[in-house]
Structure formats: C-alpha cells, structure tokens
Design an enzyme around this catalytic site. Structure first.
Site, PDB file in Angstrom:
ATOM      1  N   TRP A   1      48.370  52.630  38.719  1.00  0.00           N
ATOM      2  CA  TRP A   1      47.569  51.976  38.105  1.00  0.00           C
ATOM      3  C   TRP A   1      47.808  50.572  37.970  1.00  0.00           C
ATOM      4  O   TRP A   1      49.102  49.977  38.193  1.00  0.00           O
ATOM      5  CB  TRP A   1      47.702  52.302  36.480  1.00  0.00           C
ATOM      6  CG  TRP A   1      46.886  51.358  35.834  1.00  0.00           C
ATOM      7  CD1 TRP A   1      45.180  51.386  35.950  1.00  0.00           C
ATOM      8  CD2 TRP A   1      47.147  50.344  34.997  1.00  0.00           C
ATOM      9  NE1 TRP A   1      45.009  50.286  34.931  1.00  0.00           N
ATOM     10  CE2 TRP A   1      46.126  49.677  34.285  1.00  0.00           C
ATOM     11  CE3 TRP A   1      48.290  50.120  34.226  1.00  0.00           C
ATOM     12  CZ2 TRP A   1      46.001  48.796  33.301  1.00  0.00           C
ATOM     13  CZ3 TRP A   1      48.490  49.049  33.394  1.00  0.00           C
ATOM     14  CH2 TRP A   1      47.333  48.362  32.933  1.00  0.00           C
TER      15      TRP A   1
ATOM     16  N   GLU B   1      57.208  42.051  36.618  1.00  0.00           N
ATOM     17  CA  GLU B   1      57.063  42.369  35.367  1.00  0.00           C
ATOM     18  C   GLU B   1      57.637  43.587  35.143  1.00  0.00           C
ATOM     19  O   GLU B   1      57.773  43.758  33.838  1.00  0.00           O
ATOM     20  CB  GLU B   1      55.631  42.250  34.948  1.00  0.00           C
ATOM     21  CG  GLU B   1      54.683  43.210  35.480  1.00  0.00           C
ATOM     22  CD  GLU B   1      53.377  43.220  35.225  1.00  0.00           C
ATOM     23  OE1 GLU B   1      52.908  42.095  35.376  1.00  0.00           O
ATOM     24  OE2 GLU B   1      52.684  44.100  35.189  1.00  0.00           O
TER      25      GLU B   1
ATOM     26  N   HIS C   1      56.497  37.089  33.002  1.00  0.00           N
ATOM     27  CA  HIS C   1      55.316  37.979  32.633  1.00  0.00           C
ATOM     28  C   HIS C   1      55.151  37.517  31.086  1.00  0.00           C
ATOM     29  O   HIS C   1      56.107  37.224  30.230  1.00  0.00           O
ATOM     30  CB  HIS C   1      55.772  39.502  32.555  1.00  0.00           C
ATOM     31  CG  HIS C   1      54.793  40.477  32.168  1.00  0.00           C
ATOM     32  ND1 HIS C   1      55.224  41.706  31.774  1.00  0.00           N
ATOM     33  CD2 HIS C   1      53.481  40.450  32.023  1.00  0.00           C
ATOM     34  CE1 HIS C   1      54.082  42.407  31.534  1.00  0.00           C
ATOM     35  NE2 HIS C   1      53.071  41.611  31.982  1.00  0.00           N
TER      36      HIS C   1
ATOM     37  N   GLU D   1      50.684  38.870  43.415  1.00  0.00           N
ATOM     38  CA  GLU D   1      51.526  39.404  42.472  1.00  0.00           C
ATOM     39  C   GLU D   1      51.689  40.735  42.774  1.00  0.00           C
ATOM     40  O   GLU D   1      50.554  41.608  42.705  1.00  0.00           O
ATOM     41  CB  GLU D   1      50.948  39.145  40.937  1.00  0.00           C
ATOM     42  CG  GLU D   1      51.927  39.882  39.820  1.00  0.00           C
ATOM     43  CD  GLU D   1      51.317  39.223  38.695  1.00  0.00           C
ATOM     44  OE1 GLU D   1      51.024  38.244  38.272  1.00  0.00           O
ATOM     45  OE2 GLU D   1      51.474  40.164  37.538  1.00  0.00           O
TER      46      GLU D   1
ATOM     47  N   ARG E   1      44.762  32.575  37.029  1.00  0.00           N
ATOM     48  CA  ARG E   1      44.719  33.765  37.676  1.00  0.00           C
ATOM     49  C   ARG E   1      43.381  34.276  37.777  1.00  0.00           C
ATOM     50  O   ARG E   1      42.455  34.497  36.887  1.00  0.00           O
ATOM     51  CB  ARG E   1      45.660  34.929  36.825  1.00  0.00           C
ATOM     52  CG  ARG E   1      45.885  36.417  37.614  1.00  0.00           C
ATOM     53  CD  ARG E   1      46.667  37.007  36.851  1.00  0.00           C
ATOM     54  NE  ARG E   1      45.571  38.124  36.166  1.00  0.00           N
ATOM     55  CZ  ARG E   1      46.061  39.492  35.556  1.00  0.00           C
ATOM     56  NH1 ARG E   1      47.288  39.694  35.582  1.00  0.00           N
ATOM     57  NH2 ARG E   1      45.081  40.167  34.975  1.00  0.00           N
TER      58      ARG E   1
ATOM     59  N   ASP F   1      46.532  39.027  40.775  1.00  0.00           N
ATOM     60  CA  ASP F   1      47.631  40.245  40.433  1.00  0.00           C
ATOM     61  C   ASP F   1      46.974  41.520  41.085  1.00  0.00           C
ATOM     62  O   ASP F   1      45.755  41.991  40.887  1.00  0.00           O
ATOM     63  CB  ASP F   1      47.475  40.576  39.143  1.00  0.00           C
ATOM     64  CG  ASP F   1      48.707  41.473  38.496  1.00  0.00           C
ATOM     65  OD1 ASP F   1      49.298  42.252  39.593  1.00  0.00           O
ATOM     66  OD2 ASP F   1      48.947  41.715  37.433  1.00  0.00           O
TER      67      ASP F   1
ATOM     68  N   GLU G   1      53.258  32.946  32.716  1.00  0.00           N
ATOM     69  CA  GLU G   1      51.899  33.676  32.111  1.00  0.00           C
ATOM     70  C   GLU G   1      51.715  33.311  30.745  1.00  0.00           C
ATOM     71  O   GLU G   1      52.581  33.504  29.912  1.00  0.00           O
ATOM     72  CB  GLU G   1      51.940  35.012  32.596  1.00  0.00           C
ATOM     73  CG  GLU G   1      50.693  35.846  32.458  1.00  0.00           C
ATOM     74  CD  GLU G   1      50.856  37.368  32.723  1.00  0.00           C
ATOM     75  OE1 GLU G   1      51.669  38.062  32.638  1.00  0.00           O
ATOM     76  OE2 GLU G   1      49.642  37.724  32.917  1.00  0.00           O
TER      77      GLU G   1
ATOM     78  N   HIS H   1      44.083  34.151  32.434  1.00  0.00           N
ATOM     79  CA  HIS H   1      43.455  35.009  33.176  1.00  0.00           C
ATOM     80  C   HIS H   1      41.693  34.767  33.321  1.00  0.00           C
ATOM     81  O   HIS H   1      41.171  35.178  32.064  1.00  0.00           O
ATOM     82  CB  HIS H   1      43.645  36.279  32.553  1.00  0.00           C
ATOM     83  CG  HIS H   1      45.069  36.837  32.767  1.00  0.00           C
ATOM     84  ND1 HIS H   1      45.180  38.014  32.708  1.00  0.00           N
ATOM     85  CD2 HIS H   1      46.174  36.110  32.982  1.00  0.00           C
ATOM     86  CE1 HIS H   1      46.729  38.370  32.679  1.00  0.00           C
ATOM     87  NE2 HIS H   1      46.956  37.094  32.971  1.00  0.00           N
TER      88      HIS H   1
ATOM     89  N   ASP I   1      50.717  42.192  25.386  1.00  0.00           N
ATOM     90  CA  ASP I   1      51.353  43.271  24.901  1.00  0.00           C
ATOM     91  C   ASP I   1      53.030  42.968  24.812  1.00  0.00           C
ATOM     92  O   ASP I   1      53.939  43.379  24.265  1.00  0.00           O
ATOM     93  CB  ASP I   1      51.525  44.537  25.795  1.00  0.00           C
ATOM     94  CG  ASP I   1      51.785  44.254  27.397  1.00  0.00           C
ATOM     95  OD1 ASP I   1      50.829  43.575  27.843  1.00  0.00           O
ATOM     96  OD2 ASP I   1      52.824  44.670  27.909  1.00  0.00           O
TER      97      ASP I   1
ATOM     98  N   ARG J   1      59.346  37.720  38.230  1.00  0.00           N
ATOM     99  CA  ARG J   1      58.342  37.650  37.070  1.00  0.00           C
ATOM    100  C   ARG J   1      59.023  38.697  36.129  1.00  0.00           C
ATOM    101  O   ARG J   1      58.414  38.758  34.937  1.00  0.00           O
ATOM    102  CB  ARG J   1      56.900  38.266  37.476  1.00  0.00           C
ATOM    103  CG  ARG J   1      56.395  37.420  38.410  1.00  0.00           C
ATOM    104  CD  ARG J   1      54.737  37.777  38.537  1.00  0.00           C
ATOM    105  NE  ARG J   1      54.122  37.366  37.404  1.00  0.00           N
ATOM    106  CZ  ARG J   1      53.867  38.191  36.352  1.00  0.00           C
ATOM    107  NH1 ARG J   1      53.838  39.691  36.440  1.00  0.00           N
ATOM    108  NH2 ARG J   1      53.289  37.850  35.183  1.00  0.00           N
TER     109      ARG J   1
ATOM    110  N   ASN K   1      55.061  48.577  26.107  1.00  0.00           N
ATOM    111  CA  ASN K   1      53.456  49.014  25.887  1.00  0.00           C
ATOM    112  C   ASN K   1      53.330  50.644  26.346  1.00  0.00           C
ATOM    113  O   ASN K   1      53.660  50.918  27.402  1.00  0.00           O
ATOM    114  CB  ASN K   1      52.706  48.002  26.948  1.00  0.00           C
ATOM    115  CG  ASN K   1      51.269  48.144  26.549  1.00  0.00           C
ATOM    116  OD1 ASN K   1      50.975  48.689  25.666  1.00  0.00           O
ATOM    117  ND2 ASN K   1      50.498  47.464  27.326  1.00  0.00           N
TER     118      ASN K   1
ATOM    119  N   HIS L   1      48.670  44.296  41.141  1.00  0.00           N
ATOM    120  CA  HIS L   1      48.893  45.667  40.354  1.00  0.00           C
ATOM    121  C   HIS L   1      49.416  46.804  40.903  1.00  0.00           C
ATOM    122  O   HIS L   1      48.976  47.917  40.603  1.00  0.00           O
ATOM    123  CB  HIS L   1      47.751  46.015  39.178  1.00  0.00           C
ATOM    124  CG  HIS L   1      48.346  46.100  37.766  1.00  0.00           C
ATOM    125  ND1 HIS L   1      48.529  47.068  37.316  1.00  0.00           N
ATOM    126  CD2 HIS L   1      48.641  45.086  36.793  1.00  0.00           C
ATOM    127  CE1 HIS L   1      48.927  46.996  35.933  1.00  0.00           C
ATOM    128  NE2 HIS L   1      49.069  45.892  35.725  1.00  0.00           N
TER     129      HIS L   1
ATOM    130  N   TYR M   1      41.191  46.676  37.490  1.00  0.00           N
ATOM    131  CA  TYR M   1      42.286  46.227  36.636  1.00  0.00           C
ATOM    132  C   TYR M   1      41.858  44.655  36.451  1.00  0.00           C
ATOM    133  O   TYR M   1      41.528  43.941  37.411  1.00  0.00           O
ATOM    134  CB  TYR M   1      43.622  46.385  37.501  1.00  0.00           C
ATOM    135  CG  TYR M   1      44.706  45.416  36.873  1.00  0.00           C
ATOM    136  CD1 TYR M   1      45.049  45.690  35.792  1.00  0.00           C
ATOM    137  CD2 TYR M   1      44.659  44.182  37.490  1.00  0.00           C
ATOM    138  CE1 TYR M   1      46.027  44.974  34.930  1.00  0.00           C
ATOM    139  CE2 TYR M   1      45.710  43.036  37.172  1.00  0.00           C
ATOM    140  CZ  TYR M   1      46.293  43.500  35.978  1.00  0.00           C
ATOM    141  OH  TYR M   1      47.038  42.779  35.165  1.00  0.00           O
TER     142      TYR M   1
END
Ligand code: GCO
Ligand code: MG
Length: 402
Positions: free
Chosen positions: A402, A262, A312, A236, A147, A210, A339, A122, A316, A283, A37, A212, A159
């Site tokens: 991010w 991931e 994961h 996560e 999630r 998550d 996921e 999600h 994407d 993951r 991605n 992130h 996020y």
C-alpha cells in the site's frame, strides 16, 4: 531528578495519538510521541505494561543510559513497536533536560545551524488541473517545496489524493479498506503530470513525489529516468526497502534523487543505504526511529556520506514529534527538508505548541525543552477510535504494497 510518574495518554482529536508524559520529583514534566498509525494500542500497552514500571524511580537526567536500558534490556531488539516506545521515553527525557537547563532542546544539540526549517506541503488532486491549482495554493502560502500526487485515470482512488486538501488521513476504517493499483497506468500517467507542473511553476520550486513503496527496482529506474527533465528534489519510497541492495539497480538507471526511511525503526534499517550512498535523503523521524538520541545517530552517519535528512511529518505524527523533529532539523549540519502536514484545530488544541510556520519555514519553539504539551483534560474528551491503514490489490486481486 527522579521520575515519579509516567502516564500513557491515548486520544483521538480527529485521529488517534499516543503520548507519554513523565513527571519528575522536582515537578518537571516531559512529553514524548508514541503514535504508530493503525497499531496505537500495541505501543500504549508496551509502555504501560512493560516500560512504565521500570521508569519509576530512575534518574531522568540519564538519557543515553535509559535508551540503552530499554534497547538492550528488552532482549528483543528493534521493530516499530519497541522503537516507538523507546522514542517516547527518549523524547520526554530530552524535554525534561531542556526545561532543567532552561534552554530549548536545539541548544543542547549544539545550537542553530540555520535560521528556519524548510518544509514541504502536499499538493494533490484527481485531475492535472486540480493539481496545478493545489500547487498554486501552496506557493501562495509561501512554500518553497511541494509534494505532488495526482489521481491515476482508471483507478478509483490513488495514494496521496484526499478529499480534504490540507489534512490527509488514510487510516479511514476499523477494518482496512481495499484500494486497487495498476503500475502500468501509474507509470504512463505520472511523468505528464510533472511536465505540466514544471512548465507552469518554473525551475525554482522544489518538487517531490511519493511512490509509496509500489514499484520494483527496474520500474523505479524507469520512473526516475522519465522524471529527470522535471528535476525533482526527490522520488520517495520507490520500492519497499527491506532489500537495501536493490536500490543499486535504481541508481544505475537514474539521477533522480531518492528518499527513503519513514517506516524505518533504526540505524540498521538504513546502514547500507547510507554507507553505499544508495539514497540521497533519509526520512526516518523521531517517533519511529528511537527518539532524538537515535535519530541524531542516524543523521550523523548520514552526514559522513553526503546523505541529508528529510524527516517524515505526516498528520499521524503528533505535534510532540513535530516539535522534537524541528529541534533536530535546526541543529544538524546535514538537514535537507522536513515534511509538514497540518494538524486539525482539535489536534492543535490538545497539543499546545510553540513552533510556527512563516514564509515556507517552520521555526522551533524558543521555550525551554521542546515547547509542546498535552492538555490531558481535553485529550480525555476524545476517546480512541479503531482506525486501520488501507490495503492495496492489483487489478487481478493480488495483494500489493500500500
Ligand atoms: C508520507 C507518508 C504518509 C504515510 C502515513 C502512514 O510521506 O507522508 O507516506 O502519507 O502513508 O504516515 O501512516
Ligand atoms: Mg511517504
């Protein structure tokens, strides 16, 4: 069985995907996902310019040897671009081997260890009321694991919270958009969200979250501890994981299980996390961790240390990756969760596939090989569009993960 053609196909049916298609002299084809991605064209070039010329004429049945040829032969080891390119070749070769054998790939991996692959969806919304409604929607669809991501009061965007509830697409502009983050606001708000979700849905629904990569180890320890009453299946990516040692600090403070991997490209990114039992779920997935061959190696190492898989499966990762992941998921002894973010109708049309969702489980295709293909004519109707992932800043302007 020689490889006679190798095509790198870039298409954007709603989002960008890179796919490798191999053709053998006896007319078999195999597909591999090569989507990274926000960096898609780097992998497309790596394949087209450096890998494809060396594939033509090679024996398609030699999967392990080809893996090592591309890994050791590049001299420059590891890294997401290299490992995604190797994954695409490896996945396509497994697809071909399955077709040559007349069996779905999971049979070549040892056959079924379970009847279906438990997936999580999600649920996300800005408000807690919205989150409760979204969790209810997934429960109604039959999901056994959800999630949960909620907006954080005081932050314009968060996020995991998206406008379109079934498809999350963070790569939203040619040049990265900028989001603002506050650890203080997030830590103050999140436990209350889970308190309400657990209260509403009872003890049996598996809940995940998550982070992130946004916290320090001690902040993650605090979050994990504050979430313990709500019995999460996993927290996560609590911290960036370059420093694998730092996970020990989180472990010292909380029994909330941890899932990471991931963005890992191989076994060396998680060796310590696994062998020192610093995580509970790994993951990594097929497309970014060197294909079926290498991911199997990671999962086998993980099995020795009671670490389960949690691949994961964001939007994407193309249906080609999802197909491959499901063959592994159904075969390995230490499967945990998969996921599952749905793809758009356009993406599903470009990648016709035989896996299906029923009652909270995904089921791999029973066709020989992976049971997925790419419609090259349709793919050509969706040209590449530049799309980058966002960046994140603290309220004072400091660049943050991010
Ligand atoms: C997840 C991931 C994704 C990533 C995305 C980046 O757990 O699904 O964190 O949402 O952000 O795959 O490309
Ligand atoms: Mg994630």
């Amino acid at each position: 069985m020689k490889i006679v053609d190798a095509r790198v196909i870039v298409t954007c049916p709603g989002r960008n995907f890179v796919t490798l298609k191999l053709v053998t002299d006896d007319g078999l084809t195999g597909v591999g996902d090569a989507t990274l991605n926000g960096r898609e064209l780097a992998v497309a070039s790596y394949l087209r310019d450096h890998v494809v010329p060396a594939l033509i004429g090679r024996d398609a049945s030699r999967i392990e040897d080809t893996w090592n040829y591309l890994y050791k032969g590049a001299y420059w080891r590891r890294g997401p671009v290299t490992m995604t390119a190797i994954a695409a070749v490896d996945t396509a070769l497994w697809d071909i081997k399955g077709k040559a054998a007349g069996m779905p790939v999971y049979q070549l991996l040892g056959g079924r260890s379970r009847e279906g692959v438990t997936v999580y969806g999600h649920a996300n919304a800005e408000t807690v009321e919205g989150v409760l409604a979204e969790v209810a929607r997934y429960v109604d669809l039959g999901y056994k694991a959800v999630r949960v991501q909620a907006g954080v009061p005081g932050l314009a965007t968060t996020y995991g919270v998206s406008g379109d509830k079934m498809f999350y697409e963070p790569a939203d502009a040619a040049v990265p958009t900028e989001a603002v983050w506050s650890t203080e606001r997030y830590l103050a708000h999140t436990p209350g969200v889970f308190a309400q979700v657990r209260d509403e849905f009872g003890p049996n629904l598996r809940l995940l979250h998550d982070v992130h990569h946004r916290l320090t180890p001690i902040e993650a320890g605090r979050l994990g501890k504050s979430l313990e009453p709500y019995a999460l299946t996993w927290m996560e990516d609590p911290t960036p994981a370059e420093l694998q040692d730092s996970l020990r600090l989180i472990r010292q403070h909380t029994t909330t299980p941890i899932a990471i991997g991931e963005i890992f490209s191989g076994i060396w990114d998680c060796q310590q996390l696994i062998t020192e039992q610093l995580i509970d779920y790994i993951r990594a997935t097929v497309v970014h961790a060197g294909g079926i061959t290498h991911l199997r190696r990671i999962f086998d190492l993980a099995a020795l240390y009671q670490v389960r898989s949690g691949s994961h499966g964001a939007t994407d990762l193309s249906p080609v990756c999802m197909s491959a992941a499901l063959h592994l998921d159904v075969a390995i002894p230490n499967f945990g969760l998969q996921e599952y973010m749905r793809h758009t109708a356009e993406t599903d049309a470009v990648f016709p596939h035989g896996y299906h969702f029923a009652d909270g489980y995904l089921h791999p295709s029973e066709e020989p090989g992976l049971g997925v293909d790419i419609d090259e004519d349709l793919a050509a109707a969706f040209p590449y569009r530049p799309a980058a992932l966002p960046v994140n800043r603290l309220e004072d302007g400091t660049l943050h993960s991010w």
